[in-house]
Structure formats: structure tokens, C-alpha cells
Design an enzyme around this catalytic site. Structure first.
Site, PDB file in Angstrom:
ATOM      1  N   ARG A 199       0.794  -1.193   0.004  1.00  0.00           N
ATOM      2  CA  ARG A 199      -0.002   0.016  -0.090  1.00  0.00           C
ATOM      3  C   ARG A 199       0.936   1.356   0.002  1.00  0.00           C
ATOM      4  O   ARG A 199       0.470   2.432   0.141  1.00  0.00           O
ATOM      5  CB  ARG A 199      -0.739   0.053   1.326  1.00  0.00           C
ATOM      6  CG  ARG A 199      -1.940  -0.842   1.069  1.00  0.00           C
ATOM      7  CD  ARG A 199      -1.780  -2.219   1.889  1.00  0.00           C
ATOM      8  NE  ARG A 199      -2.633  -3.223   1.852  1.00  0.00           N
ATOM      9  CZ  ARG A 199      -2.484  -4.267   1.051  1.00  0.00           C
ATOM     10  NH1 ARG A 199      -1.654  -4.551   0.246  1.00  0.00           N
ATOM     11  NH2 ARG A 199      -3.499  -5.272   1.168  1.00  0.00           N
ATOM     12  N   ARG A 230       5.255   3.666   6.318  1.00  0.00           N
ATOM     13  CA  ARG A 230       5.756   2.271   7.002  1.00  0.00           C
ATOM     14  C   ARG A 230       6.688   1.953   6.110  1.00  0.00           C
ATOM     15  O   ARG A 230       7.461   1.081   6.497  1.00  0.00           O
ATOM     16  CB  ARG A 230       4.513   1.299   7.068  1.00  0.00           C
ATOM     17  CG  ARG A 230       3.487   1.771   8.122  1.00  0.00           C
ATOM     18  CD  ARG A 230       2.301   0.917   8.176  1.00  0.00           C
ATOM     19  NE  ARG A 230       2.875  -0.235   8.939  1.00  0.00           N
ATOM     20  CZ  ARG A 230       2.298  -1.669   8.900  1.00  0.00           C
ATOM     21  NH1 ARG A 230       1.397  -1.817   7.928  1.00  0.00           N
ATOM     22  NH2 ARG A 230       2.898  -2.624   9.777  1.00  0.00           N
ATOM     23  N   ARG A 272       1.231  -9.042   7.366  1.00  0.00           N
ATOM     24  CA  ARG A 272      -0.024  -9.763   6.919  1.00  0.00           C
ATOM     25  C   ARG A 272      -0.730  -9.643   5.799  1.00  0.00           C
ATOM     26  O   ARG A 272      -0.848 -10.480   4.890  1.00  0.00           O
ATOM     27  CB  ARG A 272      -0.906  -9.791   8.104  1.00  0.00           C
ATOM     28  CG  ARG A 272      -2.018  -8.474   7.896  1.00  0.00           C
ATOM     29  CD  ARG A 272      -3.044  -8.695   8.762  1.00  0.00           C
ATOM     30  NE  ARG A 272      -3.215  -8.660  10.273  1.00  0.00           N
ATOM     31  CZ  ARG A 272      -2.697  -7.518  10.886  1.00  0.00           C
ATOM     32  NH1 ARG A 272      -2.963  -6.434  10.395  1.00  0.00           N
ATOM     33  NH2 ARG A 272      -2.777  -7.685  12.126  1.00  0.00           N
ATOM     34  N   ASP A 273      -0.454  -8.409   5.071  1.00  0.00           N
ATOM     35  CA  ASP A 273      -1.201  -7.885   3.764  1.00  0.00           C
ATOM     36  C   ASP A 273      -0.183  -8.413   2.782  1.00  0.00           C
ATOM     37  O   ASP A 273      -0.896  -9.040   1.642  1.00  0.00           O
ATOM     38  CB  ASP A 273      -1.117  -6.369   3.621  1.00  0.00           C
ATOM     39  CG  ASP A 273      -1.181  -5.673   5.034  1.00  0.00           C
ATOM     40  OD1 ASP A 273      -1.224  -6.173   6.136  1.00  0.00           O
ATOM     41  OD2 ASP A 273      -1.775  -4.520   4.915  1.00  0.00           O
ATOM     42  N   TRP A 320      -6.312  -9.776  13.203  1.00  0.00           N
ATOM     43  CA  TRP A 320      -6.544  -9.394  11.476  1.00  0.00           C
ATOM     44  C   TRP A 320      -7.158  -7.914  11.625  1.00  0.00           C
ATOM     45  O   TRP A 320      -6.793  -7.015  10.875  1.00  0.00           O
ATOM     46  CB  TRP A 320      -7.336 -10.157  10.775  1.00  0.00           C
ATOM     47  CG  TRP A 320      -7.421  -9.929   9.344  1.00  0.00           C
ATOM     48  CD1 TRP A 320      -6.580  -9.350   8.780  1.00  0.00           C
ATOM     49  CD2 TRP A 320      -8.366 -10.643   8.290  1.00  0.00           C
ATOM     50  NE1 TRP A 320      -6.831  -9.038   7.358  1.00  0.00           N
ATOM     51  CE2 TRP A 320      -7.816  -9.963   7.096  1.00  0.00           C
ATOM     52  CE3 TRP A 320      -9.414 -11.359   8.383  1.00  0.00           C
ATOM     53  CZ2 TRP A 320      -8.727 -10.228   5.961  1.00  0.00           C
ATOM     54  CZ3 TRP A 320     -10.231 -11.430   7.462  1.00  0.00           C
ATOM     55  CH2 TRP A 320      -9.755 -11.058   6.149  1.00  0.00           C
ATOM     56  N   ASP A 340      -6.968  -4.589  12.947  1.00  0.00           N
ATOM     57  CA  ASP A 340      -6.037  -3.750  13.317  1.00  0.00           C
ATOM     58  C   ASP A 340      -6.883  -2.613  14.127  1.00  0.00           C
ATOM     59  O   ASP A 340      -6.042  -1.911  15.096  1.00  0.00           O
ATOM     60  CB  ASP A 340      -5.488  -2.967  12.055  1.00  0.00           C
ATOM     61  CG  ASP A 340      -3.848  -3.453  11.945  1.00  0.00           C
ATOM     62  OD1 ASP A 340      -3.532  -4.172  12.729  1.00  0.00           O
ATOM     63  OD2 ASP A 340      -3.367  -2.897  10.899  1.00  0.00           O
TER      64      ASP A 340
END
Lengths: 516, 516
Positions: free
Chosen positions: B348, B358, B364-365, B487, B489
């Protein structure tokens, strides 16, 4: 290339051409509520911290420069022609548009003449308050009746933390609400479904709320949505609402909030009208309504402006010289001290260039800054000196930055050894004796103050510990180590590299200490 | 309100009205060199990281939206009228200006028709290269000879770290230099008096250097200074150099650097001309010159575009369906997979909203993202899967973010216990078996890979440790703890709060493990 002149009688600087090559800034407010305004009405406002409390948005390095700002748009209802009460953002040709900006002592006046109408806009923060005034006076000099609409405009940040607002849009683009609280009152609310963050010293009391009100004329319409006011693919030079001649009564839900009130005026030849914007922090329904009721009138606004000038002029009156060089006089009597007082208030945090991210008083700078204002505001200087003495750690070194709004003496976390600056506390040997000399307050040396992390001592003890700090950190040649930095932040001495500069400071400190 | 249509044969989306309510973005490039381009040619470019390697500037939340970008301005030398080859930033009235944007597979074409001249601009990054092309074709459809000037424009960041560039101007406003290296080559150099930072994985090889070249027509003049090109109190809709009809040959020393070449064209009726901008990272005098020599010709540019399309169309060709619903077909055959492949490249990080701070692959993504591309690019998916398996710590938990350009397996610092997400490594139980099923590569389970911090194990061992991680961290009811997050967040479970979702994942993982 001459853009302006000093007017020492009024203690103002007059910028007589608005198309300056760079922005010319002035500072409004107090340590509680600050603002920057430029000669073209650009700038932003903040509560306590320019980095964490900035609720009016300015884009750094914007094109054109210093946009957005605090604007009044005027539109002739008969011709549809529109302009702004500052030259920018509409930017009418300067052969037909005249503008003078007068930067005064914590207030700014921008005058304009265009198409037979003259305006005078005054921006200031009243003493001790958490809001600002924008006062617009419009006069019809055209010799015929005129029908006008006036539109206010400012742009609210989506988050008071500047960096969140300008860079991290994934978190900040969807959390603002701009609603009409009363006919002439807008409420701007960020994360209004959440309780205020109890861990944030800055906002735990008032959350992320601000408000804007119009006084002096009925509100014809409003827009709290920037997108609605400006229109798509337009900028501040040509808002859709102004071009069309009417705001759309659009509230903001996410995206971006703005503050636009529209009022319609009819002016007979020679007639003058005044409207006032009040804009501040806190909840509209309580704080905003109260402020409007108490401060909304023309008389109160004028009175607050008078008090503000008196306050500043009295401070500047602490020293006056008259020499054969009038520019020297201007500097000593007005502008040097004025800028020292502003620096005292905001350190380097408020600027069009620096974002204020260190978010507090740089230690050494702020101790030094006291020297310039000691004669003008000895009591405030002492308070600041005490704050900074409590920014000294029990090691004798200092915190790099002291944040007035979140400083808790005795409870601050010590910094790692390698982050100490070697010179920070040595500047006390300049500031403390100057305070005593200015006030005769010899007892100050005996005043007991806590260290930042733990323990306490009287001021003399603080001074001794400052010397001991450096004497305990000497290098190969017995001179004080530079540590993270000495006065020259840009020179990397290395922790153990010795600093002659600090050696001189220690020698000076030993002499001062012996005398005191 | 219909703005565009799918063209599945060309694998393009055609935006037939440029005044879309919001920006319509496409993505160019590879994991090495990325770019965003909107339907109005707004956007930015970056090397490896959208947060740390962003050398072309876009202002977030700009007014008007998505400015600046990669612009061609055209000016009729006889009338002085000027426009842009994308509708914005000049924004000619749409009753006289026609524009179609075709977003393709990692390339974008913007066509325009105005005043008897038509243009076609193609933006893309050639495969495996660290530069981008902007190809402009201009055709004279007016039936009479025309004399034109064309001006290129983009704005370089003052620092590749986005936040430094957009917010921290005290450090970044004075360090850029833009100089003419050759007649048709600009060098943009940040901190060019300093050696490249050896500790920065991203820039230690090439410093903060970029370059821009023009091919296909002689350069009449240039501007590397944004201030000189735009002029004071102007914006991208009305640059001074374009209005005047000539660049000023101004280099940039501090302030802001831009890339503007001016070329003058004479077009007979029906005649078409082509010019090409090449823009990339690295030193102009070496990298830029070499790229221009090898890739500057029209033939090479066309060939690179053809290769790029072939490459992407082949990837998309891994799956094709034909159903009674053509929109379903469009999604499955082109756009769903295309977007999965872009997400595979950039996670992203590249966006008009999110700044990419980030600065890497969210754990996880990114494991989940593999599911969407496994059939199309199994080999690259395996490489990414291995990268992410080495982002697993020896505890069995995972780093929250893996940065491909600065990931050093076996040497990464572990994270504090309270920062673990409970679900991160459990997604391997979806991704690993899918890779094996897609490729038949059963040996993958036995492949030995290091953990992020220390030690190593084969893939099966990594999977086991993922299960053990969660089984060792259970709460009051024996279910896995949520830790920093599961999952979801946004749901704060607290470290010890249990997660049913993770319980299901563990159950699923145990089944997969038993089978494998």
C-alpha cells in the site's frame, strides 16, 4: 526594489507593494495561542504548539507562496467582478489594485483600494484569549451606491498534528466535521465521536475542536466544506462560491473543512461598514458562543486592539534611544526587542519554513533568548528561567528540549548519556546573573527548584551541578568533551572530542559562581 | 456522470471526460522504480521506496487536486495562447478542449485536441530500467502551418524522504541543485557536496541524484529553477515562462528544482512530430548520458513500450474467462489481476493518500497479497514468500513490516513482545500450500531459510514455529491472545484479550501442517 518603510511613531512596518519576492511574516498572539500572518494574509494559527496544536492549515512551500490564509473575498453583485481584501489570493493587476500592509506589534493591518472600494483588515489575538479577530472595514469611495457580497475563508487542518495533516492522509482525511452551530457560528470538530485523549497535555481539556463566528452583519450563507466552496479544479484565486456569488450551505463530513460566511452589504456613497470574524479553539456551542457574546461587538474589538497595542508598546518602552542614525533607533527601540519578545514566546517553533517539530523550547537557545528580553519583561523571564532550570537533569546536563505544555519537573525521563549537549546549562551563567542584576532579586540564588528527573536544589546548586557536569566529562587534554554537540550543532566533535568553546564557558561559569 | 469505459481488447480503461470528481490513478514501473500518474498527469516517481526514495514531488491534498505532475505545455507562437497536453493544469474550457486518458497495464496515454492540434502523451517505465519515458506526439490538424513551443515540466523533491521534503523545510529548502549537464540534459543533485550515506541502503549506491533529458528535437532553452519557470505569485496553470514564450535558462541553487525544456516546432498541415522526455535516478553525467544514448531514439522508445505491453499482457493471460457478464470478464481477465500485481509490487506504499511511511511490506497484507498473483507470477511470488518467511522471527512471530531494500535476514532486531500481531505468520498456511499446489514444488517445504533475527529452519519448521508461537500465547479461556492486534487492526483486544479469529486460523494451520 523598495517595498516598504519603517513607521516608528506607530511602531509599524509599512509594506507598500504587495508583490514582495518572499513572504513577509508577522506574529500574533501569546504563548497560549499563536498565529503567523503574512503581507498577503497567508498563515496559520495554533494552540500552544506549532507542531501539535496547528488547527489552521498552511501548506509549506506552496505554489503560489504562503497559501492558504485568512481571506476576505469581495464581489460586486452588479458586475460579478471579485477580488480579495489582501492582494493575494485573487491577485488583481497592480495597476488597478493598491495595497498597503502594516505589520505592527502582534497585529497586522492590510489595506486595499480597488474599483472605488477601500478596505482595512486587522488581524490580532486579544490579550489572554484563545481566539483571534479578523476585522474588516469596507468603505464605498465610488460616489454611487454599491451592492457587495463578502466571503470569509480559512482552511482548517484535518488534524492538529501538522505532520498528520499534511502527510499522513490515510488517518486524517476522513475525520473532520464542519457544521453550522448557529446562523453565524461554525463548529469544526475532529474525531468528534471520540473522547479527548487524556494522555495529551495539549488537547485533553478541549479536544480537537475549533470554531468560527461572524459578527456585524447577518449571514446570508455559509460553506464549511472546502470542496464545495472552492469547486473542483479551482484554487484560492477563483473559488466557485465567490464566482457564482453564493455559498452553498455545505457542511463538511470528512475531506476538508473551511470557514466561509457570506454576507451581503449595500453601501451608500461614502458609507463604511465593519464585520468581524472571531476564530478560536474550543467547542463552538460553549466556548464559541460565550466568546461571541462577550467579544463580538465593534466596541469590544476596538477596545481589545487598544489594550493589545498598549501592552506591547509598554514592553517596548522599557528602553528608548535617540541617535543620529534613525535606522539604529528603529532597531533598538522597536524591531530588535519586538523580535526578541516573539522569540521568547515561540522560540523557533512558528515559521513558514520550520514546522516546529521539536515542539518546545530548544534548551540552549531559550536560555540565551532570555538575555534579549530581561529588561522588558523581567517577571516573565524569571518564570521561563525557572522552567528551564527545571529542565536541567540531576546529572547537571539538560533535556535538549523543554515543552512548556507537557513539562513535569521531577518526573521527566533522563536522556541517554550520548545525547547531552555540552554547553546547554552553561548558558545559565549568562542568564541568571543578568536577571539578578536587572531586578536586584539576590534571593533568587537561594530559590529551590526541582531537577527535571529527580531531586532538587537551590539555583546556586543548579549552577554548581552544571559546572560539575562538564568537569566530570573531560577528554584527553583535560578540556570539556563536546558530547553530542557544543554550541555549534553542525560540527561533529564526537562524544570525546574536546571543545575549547565549552572550556571558555566553564572558565566563565567558575568566575560567575565564585562571585555569586 | 459517466466518465469512462472499459476497452478489454486493448486492456485499457478509457476516461473520456477529464473533469473527474477525484483523481484517477494508474501505476507505472516495477519494484525498482515506481510512479503514479493520474488522468490529469499528476503524480510522482520514486526509487524503491515511496517514502524514502520519492524524487518527484506531489503535494498531498493539493488545491487543485493532484498537482504538480508530468506536464507538457504547448504555446502557439503566433497568438500566445497556451494549453497543456493533459487537461490540467491549464484547464482550458471543456467545450473547446477534448481529452481522453487511457490507463493501460503500467502505462498511461493522455490524448488531447485543442485549437486544431492534437497530442498523444504516453507515460511508462521500461522493463528493468531506472527511468521513465514521457512521449509526446503532436499533430497539426488545422490545415495551416503552425509554429509552437513545447515546454516540459516536473518538480523535483528537495529531499527523497517525503516528510523532509514536504514538512521539514529547514533542512530541505537549501540543498538542491539543478544544473544543465548537456544541452538536452539536466542534473538534479541534492546535497551534492556530501558523499552518499553509506548507512542508507536505498541511496548509498546512487546518492540523491536524478536527471532529465529531452530527445527528438533541439532544446531552445531550459529552466531548472521552479521559481524562475513559474514566476512569483503564479501556479501551474499559468507559468511565466510559458506565458512569455521562453524559458530563462535558470539553474537552481537551493529553493526548488524543476525540469523544463523548451523546444520550438514548426508543423506543416497534417505533420506530426514526436519528442521524448527521459527522467530517472542516478548521476546525469554518467547514468543519464548512457540512458539517453541507448534509449533516446523513437524506435527504442516504441520497442520498449511494445515489450512492456507484451510482458504485462502475458502475465494477465495466465487466466481468461468468458461469461455472459462482460463486466465480470473485465474484472477477472484484466483489472482484478492487474491491481493484485500492482499491490504485489508496492503493497500500500504508493498512493495519493497514504504517504508510504511504513515504508515496506506490511506483513500480513503481503502474505495475503500473494494469493492473488500466485497463478500469474509463481516464481516472483515464491521469492516474495521467501522474503516474508525470513521476516519471521525465531520466536515464531513476525516483523510488522519487511523492507525489501534494507532487509538483512539473521541480523534484524527483534521487536518487543507487546508489538507482535497474533495473526501475521498464520497467513503462511494459506500462501505456502497454494504455491506448492500451483507449481508442484513439494521440495519447497524442505527449503532452509533464516529467521529474521537468528537461526534458521526449513519452511515446514517455519510453519511449526508459527503455530507454536500462538499456542504459547493463550489467554484465560485457552484461546490464542490477540497481542497487539489480530486481523482487525482497529479493534483493541489488549495483549491478553483472546481472538476467536486467530483460534480459527490456528485450527486451520494445524490441519494444513498435518497434511504437509
Amino acid at each position: 526594489m523598495r517595498y516598504g518603510t519603517f513607521d516608528d511613531d506607530a511602531r509599524e512596518y509599512r509594506i507598500e507593494r504587495p508583490d514582495t519576492p518572499a513572504s513577509w511574516s508577522n506574529y500574533l498572539g501569546t504563548t497560549e495561542y499563536g498565529a503567523i500572518v503574512t503581507n498577503n494574509a497567508g498563515g496559520y494559527s495554533f494552540f500552544q504548539s506549532a507542531a501539535q496544536g496547528r488547527f489552521l492549515r498552511l501548506r509549506f512551500n506552496s505554489v503560489p507562496m504562503d497559501q492558504p490564509g485568512r481571506y476576505f473575498y469581495l464581489r460586486d453583485a452588479d458586475t460579478g467582478d471579485f477580488w480579495s481584501a489582501s492582494w493575494q489570493p485573487v491577485g488583481k493587476p497592480l495597476d488597478r489594485y493598491r495595497s498597503v500592509c502594516r505589520h505592527g506589534t502582534a497585529y497586522t493591518v492590510i489595506e486595499s483600494e480597488y474599483g472605488g472600494l477601500s478596505t482595512e483588515t486587522t488581524y490580532f489575538v486579544p490579550l489572554g484569549q484563545r481566539f483571534e479577530y479578523w476585522r474588516l472595514r469596507v468603505r464605498n469611495d465610488s460616489g454611487r451606491p454599491r451592492r457587495l457580497s463578502v466571503f470569509t475563508y480559512c482552511e482548517f487542518a484535518n488534524h492538529w498534528k501538522t505532520e498528520q495533516d499534511l502527510v499522513n492522509l490515510q488517518y486524517s482525511l476522513f475525520i473532520v466535521r464542519g457544521r453550522r452551530a448557529d446562523d453565524n457560528l461554525l463548529a469544526i470538530e475532529i474525531n468528534n465521536h471520540l473522547p479527548a485523549d487524556p494522555d495529551c497535555d495539549l488537547t485533553k481539556e478541549l479536544g480537537l475542536y475549533s470554531w468560527m463566528a461572524l459578527a456585524g452583519a447577518p449571514v446570508a450563507a455559509f460553506d464549511a466544506s472546502r470542496e464545495a466552496f472552492l469547486g473542483p479544479y479551482r484554487s484560492y484565486d477563483r473559488p466557485l462560491a465567490v464566482e457564482r456569488g453564493s455559498c452553498g450551505n455545505c457542511e463538511a463530513y470528512g475531506d476538508n473543512a473551511c470557514g466561509s460566511f457570506q454576507t451581503n452589504l449595500e453601501l451608500a456613497p461614502g458609507e463604511e461598514r465593519e464585520i468581524r470574524v472571531l476564530l478560536g479553539v474550543g467547542q463552538a456551542d460553549t466556548v464559541g458562543r460565550r466568546a461571541l457574546a462577550e467579544f463580538g461587538s465593534a466596541e469590544r474589538c476596538e477596545e481589545e486592539l487598544r489594550r493589545l497595542k498598549e501592552h506591547w508598546h509598554a514592553m517596548l518602552g522599557s528602553l528608548a534611544v535617540r541617535t543620529p542614525d534613525p535606522e539604529f533607533d528603529s532597531t533598538v527601540n522597536v524591531w530588535g526587542l519586538y523580535n526578541c519578545l516573539i522569540t521568547f514566546a515561540w522560540s523557533r517553533a512558528a515559521s513558514l519554513v520550520y514546522n516546529g517539530e521539536r515542539d518546545g523550547l530548544g534548551f540552549r537557545d531559550s536560555v540565551q533568548d532570555l538575555l534579549g528580553v530581561m529588561a522588558a519583561i523581567p517577571e516573565q523571564a524569571r518564570e521561563r528561567l525557572e522552567l528551564l532550570l527545571t529542565g536541567q537533569l540531576s546529572t547537571g546536563g539538560a533535556l535538549p528540549v523543554v515543552k512548556p505544555f507537557s513539562h513535569h519537573p521531577g518526573r521527566m525521563k533522563p536522556i541517554p548519556e550520548e545525547e547531552y549537549r555540552s554547553d546547554d546549562c552553561l548558558w545559565f551563567f549568562n542568564a541568571v546573573p543578568l536577571y539578578v542584576a536587572e531586578t536586584g532579586d539576590l534571593d533568587f540564588y537561594r530559590k529551590v527548584l526541582p531537577y527535571a528527573d529527580q531531586g532538587e536544589d537551590n539555583v546556586l546548586g543548579h549552577l554548581r551541578r552544571a559546572l560539575e557536569f562538564n568537569l566530570a566529562r573531560t577528554g584527553r587534554n583535560g578540556l570539556p568533551c563536546g558530547l553530542a554537540a557544543d554550541w555549534n550543532d553542525c560540527l561533529k566533535l564526537g562524544y570525546h572530542g574536546e571543545s575549547l568553546f565549552v572550556a571558555f564557558q566553564v572558565r566563565f561559569g567558575l568566575g560567575v559562581y565564585a562571585e555569586a
